[in-house]
Write a protein that holds these residues in place. Structure first.
Motif, PDB file in Angstrom:
ATOM      1  N   PHE A   8       7.185  -4.544   2.711  1.00 45.12           N
ATOM      2  CA  PHE A   8       6.643  -3.996   3.960  1.00 45.12           C
ATOM      3  C   PHE A   8       5.139  -3.743   3.858  1.00 45.12           C
ATOM      4  CE2 PHE A   8       5.880   0.253   6.153  1.00 45.12           C
ATOM      5  CZ  PHE A   8       5.639  -0.291   7.411  1.00 45.12           C
ATOM      6  N   SER A   9       4.770  -2.670   3.174  1.00 41.93           N
ATOM      7  CA  SER A   9       3.373  -2.246   3.123  1.00 41.93           C
ATOM      8  C   SER A   9       2.538  -3.177   2.241  1.00 41.93           C
ATOM      9  CB  SER A   9       3.286  -0.818   2.583  1.00 41.93           C
ATOM     10  OG  SER A   9       1.951  -0.421   2.392  1.00 41.93           O
ATOM     11  N   GLY A  10       1.458  -3.695   2.806  1.00 43.26           N
ATOM     12  CA  GLY A  10       0.590  -4.597   2.066  1.00 43.26           C
ATOM     13  C   GLY A  10       1.043  -6.032   2.110  1.00 43.26           C
ATOM     14  N   THR A  11       2.189  -6.280   2.751  1.00 38.47           N
ATOM     15  CA  THR A  11       2.711  -7.644   2.846  1.00 38.47           C
ATOM     16  C   THR A  11       2.855  -8.065   4.308  1.00 38.47           C
ATOM     17  OG1 THR A  11       3.891  -7.415   0.742  1.00 38.47           O
ATOM     18  CG2 THR A  11       4.614  -9.183   2.220  1.00 38.47           C
ATOM     19  N   LEU A  12       3.694  -7.357   5.066  1.00 36.12           N
ATOM     20  CA  LEU A  12       3.835  -7.636   6.494  1.00 36.12           C
ATOM     21  C   LEU A  12       2.958  -6.715   7.335  1.00 36.12           C
ATOM     22  CD1 LEU A  12       7.697  -8.165   6.846  1.00 36.12           C
ATOM     23  CD2 LEU A  12       5.918  -9.928   6.904  1.00 36.12           C
ATOM     24  N   PHE A  13       2.807  -5.473   6.893  1.00 36.59           N
ATOM     25  CA  PHE A  13       2.034  -4.469   7.632  1.00 36.59           C
ATOM     26  C   PHE A  13       1.036  -3.797   6.696  1.00 36.59           C
ATOM     27  CE2 PHE A  13       5.583  -4.921  10.464  1.00 36.59           C
ATOM     28  CZ  PHE A  13       5.133  -4.540  11.726  1.00 36.59           C
ATOM     29  N   ARG A  14       0.008  -3.197   7.298  1.00 33.43           N
ATOM     30  CA  ARG A  14      -0.993  -2.444   6.544  1.00 33.43           C
ATOM     31  C   ARG A  14      -1.202  -1.093   7.227  1.00 33.43           C
ATOM     32  NH1 ARG A  14      -5.074  -2.828   2.170  1.00 33.43           N
ATOM     33  NH2 ARG A  14      -6.341  -0.981   2.569  1.00 33.43           N
ATOM     34  N   ILE A  15      -1.271  -0.039   6.426  1.00 30.07           N
ATOM     35  CA  ILE A  15      -1.511   1.299   6.950  1.00 30.07           C
ATOM     36  C   ILE A  15      -2.959   1.418   7.436  1.00 30.07           C
ATOM     37  CG2 ILE A  15      -2.220   2.245   4.714  1.00 30.07           C
ATOM     38  CD1 ILE A  15      -0.079   4.090   7.343  1.00 30.07           C
ATOM     39  N   GLU A  16      -3.206   2.326   8.363  1.00 26.05           N
ATOM     40  CA  GLU A  16      -4.569   2.568   8.842  1.00 26.05           C
ATOM     41  C   GLU A  16      -5.442   3.130   7.725  1.00 26.05           C
ATOM     42  OE1 GLU A  16      -4.475   5.606  11.874  1.00 26.05           O
ATOM     43  OE2 GLU A  16      -2.971   6.745  10.769  1.00 26.05           O
ATOM     44  N   SER A  17      -6.736   3.223   7.969  1.00 29.65           N
ATOM     45  CA  SER A  17      -7.659   3.769   6.974  1.00 29.65           C
ATOM     46  C   SER A  17      -7.417   5.265   6.801  1.00 29.65           C
ATOM     47  CB  SER A  17      -9.100   3.528   7.400  1.00 29.65           C
ATOM     48  OG  SER A  17      -9.417   4.334   8.533  1.00 29.65           O
ATOM     49  N   ALA A  18      -7.859   5.792   5.674  1.00 22.82           N
ATOM     50  CA  ALA A  18      -7.706   7.229   5.419  1.00 22.82           C
ATOM     51  C   ALA A  18      -8.444   8.051   6.461  1.00 22.82           C
ATOM     52  CB  ALA A  18      -8.201   7.567   4.012  1.00 22.82           C
ATOM     53  N   GLU A  19      -9.582   7.568   6.911  1.00 19.54           N
ATOM     54  CA  GLU A  19     -10.351   8.297   7.922  1.00 19.54           C
ATOM     55  C   GLU A  19      -9.605   8.331   9.251  1.00 19.54           C
ATOM     56  OE1 GLU A  19     -14.707   7.992  10.102  1.00 19.54           O
ATOM     57  OE2 GLU A  19     -14.510   7.346   8.009  1.00 19.54           O
ATOM     58  N   SER A  20      -9.043   7.195   9.667  1.00 17.91           N
ATOM     59  CA  SER A  20      -8.265   7.148  10.901  1.00 17.91           C
ATOM     60  C   SER A  20      -7.031   8.040  10.792  1.00 17.91           C
ATOM     61  CB  SER A  20      -7.853   5.704  11.197  1.00 17.91           C
ATOM     62  OG  SER A  20      -6.963   5.641  12.285  1.00 17.91           O
ATOM     63  N   TRP A  21      -6.399   8.029   9.641  1.00 22.45           N
ATOM     64  CA  TRP A  21      -5.209   8.845   9.371  1.00 22.45           C
ATOM     65  C   TRP A  21      -5.522  10.333   9.509  1.00 22.45           C
ATOM     66  CZ3 TRP A  21      -4.276  10.762   3.937  1.00 22.45           C
ATOM     67  CH2 TRP A  21      -3.008  11.331   3.779  1.00 22.45           C
ATOM     68  N   LEU A  22      -6.595  10.750   8.889  1.00 22.24           N
ATOM     69  CA  LEU A  22      -6.983  12.154   8.959  1.00 22.24           C
ATOM     70  C   LEU A  22      -7.391  12.550  10.374  1.00 22.24           C
ATOM     71  CD1 LEU A  22      -7.663  14.904   7.750  1.00 22.24           C
ATOM     72  CD2 LEU A  22      -9.871  13.964   7.008  1.00 22.24           C
ATOM     73  N   ARG A  23      -8.133  11.685  11.042  1.00 21.59           N
ATOM     74  CA  ARG A  23      -8.575  11.982  12.407  1.00 21.59           C
ATOM     75  C   ARG A  23      -7.377  12.179  13.337  1.00 21.59           C
ATOM     76  NH1 ARG A  23     -13.564  11.357  14.347  1.00 21.59           N
ATOM     77  NH2 ARG A  23     -14.145   9.971  12.610  1.00 21.59           N
ATOM     78  N   ALA A  24      -6.355  11.338  13.183  1.00 18.55           N
ATOM     79  CA  ALA A  24      -5.162  11.457  14.025  1.00 18.55           C
ATOM     80  C   ALA A  24      -4.439  12.777  13.781  1.00 18.55           C
ATOM     81  CB  ALA A  24      -4.217  10.284  13.768  1.00 18.55           C
ATOM     82  N   ALA A  25      -4.354  13.200  12.513  1.00 14.76           N
ATOM     83  CA  ALA A  25      -3.698  14.466  12.199  1.00 14.76           C
ATOM     84  C   ALA A  25      -4.502  15.655  12.720  1.00 14.76           C
ATOM     85  CB  ALA A  25      -3.495  14.588  10.687  1.00 14.76           C
ATOM     86  N   LEU A  26      -5.815  15.560  12.658  1.00 13.88           N
ATOM     87  CA  LEU A  26      -6.667  16.619  13.209  1.00 13.88           C
ATOM     88  C   LEU A  26      -6.449  16.742  14.717  1.00 13.88           C
ATOM     89  CD1 LEU A  26      -9.961  15.843  11.272  1.00 13.88           C
ATOM     90  CD2 LEU A  26      -8.587  17.909  11.013  1.00 13.88           C
ATOM     91  N   ASP A  27      -6.400  15.606  15.395  1.00  9.34           N
ATOM     92  CA  ASP A  27      -6.171  15.615  16.841  1.00  9.34           C
ATOM     93  C   ASP A  27      -4.801  16.206  17.166  1.00  9.34           C
ATOM     94  OD1 ASP A  27      -8.638  14.454  17.214  1.00  9.34           O
ATOM     95  OD2 ASP A  27      -7.861  12.419  17.489  1.00  9.34           O
TER      96      ASP A  27
END
Length: 228
Positions: A8-27
């Motif tokens: 899954f991860s790194g093969t078919l899909f890729r997680i968002e950047s750490a900055e995007s991840w943190l920004r979403a949690a802050l929001d």
């Protein structure tokens, strides 16, 4: 080939950047953080290895070593491992640690590689069985549904549902059984030689791709079609 198994991860899909991840949690938690501090905190979380699917930790603290080694065997261990790593980084609100973990399970946090849909669709059209074999601590099926590719997957073998993680051949064996596929006529595609290479012990062929950002890896999956 009777079937193709994909990581899954790194093969078919890729997680968002750490900055995007943190920004979403802050929001999500209504927490404010100046941009410079946000970038600095995101970098610290990335170095800690706190983002599942992101960079591995630069070091694992001794008190988390046991949990980390078995993190994909259950949902409880997975959450404990990654929230444990994130708690090494000071955050402005205590609820952010759980918010970060919840965010990484959101379909919005994941992007398919550009050629993933094309390859999965072509395999379905050719009558080749498709399975997803992942070391993971949560149900990734909603990610596939949200991105419109679940219809191309015939079976999922997820480590936390079986209590065993790659490279243990039993996880690949579970996927082959679900597909009714002969391991000797099955291809495993993944980004980790250590984890995904375990399929060789079962008799599968293995092909590796690089765990790169989505924009930097447009067509690494296409050779799979030639192999089958």
């Amino acid at each position: 080939m009777d079937a193709v198994l994909f990581d899954f991860s790194g093969t078919l899909f890729r997680i968002e950047s750490a900055e995007s991840w943190l920004r979403a949690a802050l929001d999500e938690t209504g927490t404010a953080l100046p941009d410079a501090e946000l970038r600095e905190t995101a970098a610290a979380l990335e170095a800690a290895g706190a983002l599942p699917g992101g960079a591995p930790p630069e070091s694992v603290p001794e008190e988390l070593a046991g949990v980390w080694a078995r993190r994909d065997e259950s949902a409880r261990l997975h959450r404990a491992a990654f929230t444990g790593l994130s708690r090494r980084v000071p955050l402005p609100a205590p609820g952010l640690y759980d918010a970060l973990y919840e965010r990484h399970m959101s379909p919005d946090a994941w992007s398919p590689y550009p050629d993933a849909r094309r390859v999965l669709r072509a395999l379905r059209e050719r009558g080749v069985g498709v399975g997803v074999v992942s070391n993971i601590g949560w149900d990734l099926r909603p990610v596939f549904r949200a991105h419109g590719v679940d219809g191309y997957v015939d079976a999922y073998a997820l480590s936390y549902e079986h209590g065993v993680q790659k490279p243990d051949p039993r996880l690949f064996s579970a996927a082959c059984r679900a597909l009714g596929a002969d391991p000797g006529r099955t291809l495993m595609v993944g980004d980790s030689r250590e984890a995904d290479g375990g399929a060789v012990a079962l008799g599968c062929r293995v092909r590796f791709v690089e765990h790169l950002p989505v924009a930097h890896r447009p067509d690494a999956l296409l050779p799979v079609l030639d192999l089958v």
